[in-house]
Design a protein around this motif. Structure first.
Motif, PDB file in Angstrom:
ATOM      1  N   PHE A   1      20.011 -22.755  31.034  1.00 62.48           N
ATOM      2  CA  PHE A   1      20.047 -22.821  29.580  1.00 62.48           C
ATOM      3  C   PHE A   1      21.235 -23.666  29.132  1.00 62.48           C
ATOM      4  N   GLU A   2      21.042 -24.383  28.031  1.00 63.82           N
ATOM      5  CA  GLU A   2      22.139 -25.121  27.412  1.00 63.82           C
ATOM      6  C   GLU A   2      22.548 -24.391  26.141  1.00 63.82           C
ATOM      7  N   TYR A   3      23.842 -24.416  25.880  1.00 63.04           N
ATOM      8  CA  TYR A   3      24.396 -23.753  24.701  1.00 63.04           C
ATOM      9  C   TYR A   3      25.198 -24.790  23.929  1.00 63.04           C
ATOM     10  N   GLU A   4      24.808 -25.030  22.695  1.00 62.13           N
ATOM     11  CA  GLU A   4      25.502 -26.058  21.929  1.00 62.13           C
ATOM     12  C   GLU A   4      25.379 -25.800  20.436  1.00 62.13           C
ATOM     13  N   ARG A   5      26.322 -26.387  19.701  1.00 57.15           N
ATOM     14  CA  ARG A   5      26.243 -26.445  18.241  1.00 57.15           C
ATOM     15  C   ARG A   5      26.344 -27.910  17.852  1.00 57.15           C
ATOM     16  N   ARG A   6      25.595 -28.297  16.812  1.00 59.11           N
ATOM     17  CA  ARG A   6      25.464 -29.707  16.468  1.00 59.11           C
ATOM     18  C   ARG A   6      25.808 -29.922  14.995  1.00 59.11           C
ATOM     19  N   PHE A   7      26.407 -31.092  14.715  1.00 56.33           N
ATOM     20  CA  PHE A   7      26.930 -31.364  13.376  1.00 56.33           C
ATOM     21  C   PHE A   7      26.629 -32.801  12.959  1.00 56.33           C
ATOM     22  N   PHE A   8      26.337 -32.961  11.680  1.00 54.04           N
ATOM     23  CA  PHE A   8      26.103 -34.276  11.085  1.00 54.04           C
ATOM     24  C   PHE A   8      27.440 -34.888  10.686  1.00 54.04           C
ATOM     25  N   CYS A   9      27.600 -36.179  10.973  1.00 57.59           N
ATOM     26  CA  CYS A   9      28.848 -36.889  10.667  1.00 57.59           C
ATOM     27  C   CYS A   9      28.527 -38.231  10.014  1.00 57.59           C
ATOM     28  N   HIS A  10      29.469 -38.730   9.234  1.00 53.63           N
ATOM     29  CA  HIS A  10      29.345 -40.084   8.697  1.00 53.63           C
ATOM     30  C   HIS A  10      30.056 -41.107   9.570  1.00 53.63           C
ATOM     31  N   ALA A  11      31.056 -40.660  10.342  1.00 51.72           N
ATOM     32  CA  ALA A  11      31.822 -41.588  11.172  1.00 51.72           C
ATOM     33  C   ALA A  11      32.527 -40.820  12.278  1.00 51.72           C
ATOM     34  N   LEU A  12      32.825 -41.530  13.361  1.00 51.51           N
ATOM     35  CA  LEU A  12      33.688 -41.008  14.415  1.00 51.51           C
ATOM     36  C   LEU A  12      35.033 -41.696  14.266  1.00 51.51           C
ATOM     37  N   PRO A  13      36.098 -40.940  13.996  1.00 49.21           N
ATOM     38  CA  PRO A  13      37.409 -41.562  13.767  1.00 49.21           C
ATOM     39  C   PRO A  13      37.829 -42.482  14.908  1.00 49.21           C
ATOM     40  N   ALA A  14      38.555 -43.533  14.543  1.00 56.54           N
ATOM     41  CA  ALA A  14      38.972 -44.550  15.513  1.00 56.54           C
ATOM     42  C   ALA A  14      39.784 -43.957  16.654  1.00 56.54           C
ATOM     43  N   GLU A  15      40.520 -42.890  16.385  1.00 58.08           N
ATOM     44  CA  GLU A  15      41.361 -42.292  17.429  1.00 58.08           C
ATOM     45  C   GLU A  15      40.535 -41.782  18.605  1.00 58.08           C
TER      46      GLU A  15
ATOM     47  N   TRP B   1      33.421 -32.343  23.551  1.00 59.78           N
ATOM     48  CA  TRP B   1      32.367 -32.687  22.601  1.00 59.78           C
ATOM     49  C   TRP B   1      31.679 -33.971  23.040  1.00 59.78           C
ATOM     50  N   ASN B   2      30.386 -34.083  22.723  1.00 58.76           N
ATOM     51  CA  ASN B   2      29.658 -35.341  22.799  1.00 58.76           C
ATOM     52  C   ASN B   2      29.354 -35.794  21.379  1.00 58.76           C
ATOM     53  N   VAL B   3      29.668 -37.053  21.095  1.00 65.90           N
ATOM     54  CA  VAL B   3      29.373 -37.618  19.780  1.00 65.90           C
ATOM     55  C   VAL B   3      28.413 -38.779  19.982  1.00 65.90           C
ATOM     56  N   ASP B   4      27.214 -38.646  19.429  1.00 65.25           N
ATOM     57  CA  ASP B   4      26.154 -39.636  19.610  1.00 65.25           C
ATOM     58  C   ASP B   4      26.047 -40.531  18.385  1.00 65.25           C
ATOM     59  N   VAL B   5      26.171 -41.838  18.623  1.00 61.40           N
ATOM     60  CA  VAL B   5      26.013 -42.848  17.577  1.00 61.40           C
ATOM     61  C   VAL B   5      24.689 -43.553  17.841  1.00 61.40           C
ATOM     62  N   PHE B   6      23.730 -43.375  16.947  1.00 58.45           N
ATOM     63  CA  PHE B   6      22.361 -43.823  17.185  1.00 58.45           C
ATOM     64  C   PHE B   6      22.129 -45.249  16.702  1.00 58.45           C
ATOM     65  N   GLY B   7      21.173 -45.906  17.358  1.00 57.40           N
ATOM     66  CA  GLY B   7      20.763 -47.241  16.961  1.00 57.40           C
ATOM     67  C   GLY B   7      19.298 -47.283  16.581  1.00 57.40           C
ATOM     68  N   ALA B   8      18.809 -48.518  16.342  1.00 56.79           N
ATOM     69  CA  ALA B   8      17.414 -48.772  15.961  1.00 56.79           C
ATOM     70  C   ALA B   8      17.075 -48.027  14.669  1.00 56.79           C
ATOM     71  N   THR B   9      15.933 -47.371  14.620  1.00 55.23           N
ATOM     72  CA  THR B   9      15.488 -46.742  13.376  1.00 55.23           C
ATOM     73  C   THR B   9      16.237 -45.454  13.054  1.00 55.23           C
ATOM     74  N   ASN B  10      17.139 -45.035  13.935  1.00 53.61           N
ATOM     75  CA  ASN B  10      17.981 -43.872  13.642  1.00 53.61           C
ATOM     76  C   ASN B  10      19.383 -44.251  13.179  1.00 53.61           C
ATOM     77  N   ALA B  11      19.715 -45.541  13.191  1.00 56.07           N
ATOM     78  CA  ALA B  11      21.019 -45.969  12.678  1.00 56.07           C
ATOM     79  C   ALA B  11      21.067 -45.700  11.171  1.00 56.07           C
ATOM     80  N   PRO B  12      22.210 -45.301  10.628  1.00 55.76           N
ATOM     81  CA  PRO B  12      23.531 -45.139  11.251  1.00 55.76           C
ATOM     82  C   PRO B  12      23.865 -43.685  11.586  1.00 55.76           C
ATOM     83  N   LEU B  13      22.902 -42.923  12.020  1.00 56.76           N
ATOM     84  CA  LEU B  13      23.100 -41.494  12.255  1.00 56.76           C
ATOM     85  C   LEU B  13      24.160 -41.244  13.335  1.00 56.76           C
ATOM     86  N   ILE B  14      25.025 -40.257  13.079  1.00 57.78           N
ATOM     87  CA  ILE B  14      26.011 -39.795  14.052  1.00 57.78           C
ATOM     88  C   ILE B  14      25.918 -38.271  14.129  1.00 57.78           C
TER      89      ILE B  14
END
Length: 205
Positions: free
Chosen positions: A4-18, A124-137
């Motif tokens: 089993f995988e255990y995770e919580r997921r969150f919508f973001c507008h950006a991933l900070p440069a740091e 954490w894993n932060v996913d930055v999507f491309g194609a028809t899912n851009a600019p979803l993070i």
């Protein structure tokens, strides 16, 4: 072994440069052959040697054709329905050449850059999507057991753990670009929301 995988997921507008600096992402292409009622059969290819900007013109099949030999790992994964951040998952590594052929021949695809970052006591894993899912993070915190008493970084705007439309298989079939405006309007009207069933949420810096 815990299947089993255990995770919580969150919508973001950006991933900070740091979190990007000195932290090259993993490129991920996924194809979904079954995605019905939260049951999933997926093929995934990954590479850490391909550096691409994720935007609306970054199409997974084009990238696969152009960088086919640069993918280093491939997997077949099955998943069951998710409930409160818990989901059955079983994965097996396969030959990258077979995975490339499978993805080329069918399925609904997703492409993304995955950044791995350490925040407070969690990876954490932060996913930055491309194609028809851009600019979803989407940012996700995963553990070997239920993700409770989590420190949530301020770049996470609202929780989407139990919103199926944000699962990767749903994004493959119904991309974010089709309903982004509706979601942003909903977020503006209702404001952010964070699950209260996972212990104490600690809002980070």
């Amino acid at each position: 072994m815990n299947d089993f995988e255990y995770e919580r997921r969150f919508f973001c507008h950006a991933l900070p440069a740091e979190y990007r600096k000195g932290n090259p992402p993993e490129l991920v292409i996924q194809s979904y052959y079954v995605h019905s009622n939260n049951y999933v059969l997926r093929v995934r290819l990954t590479s850490r040697s391909i550096n691409l900007v994720m935007d609306c013109d970054t199409y997974p099949i084009d990238v696969l054709h152009n960088y086919r030999d640069a993918f280093s790992h491939a997997y077949v994964t099955v998943k069951g329905p998710a409930s409160l951040g818990t989901r059955y998952e079983k994965e097996m590594e396969i030959d990258t050449r077979i995975a490339a052929e499978l993805i080329t021949r069918g399925g609904d695809t997703v492409i993304k850059n995955r950044y791995s970052v350490w925040i407070a006591e969690d990876g954490w894993n932060v996913d930055v999507f491309g194609a028809t899912n851009a600019p979803l993070i989407i940012a996700e915190a995963a553990r070997s057991g239920p993700v409770t008493n989590l420190t949530i970084p301020k770049f996470c705007l609202t929780e989407v753990t139990d919103q199926p439309r944000f699962s990767n298989e749903s994004l493959a079939a119904s991309p974010f670009s089709r309903w982004a405006g509706e979601f942003e309007a909903e977020l503006s009207e209702k404001g952010p929301s964070f699950q209260q069933v996972f212990g104490t949420n600690k809002m980070g810096d």
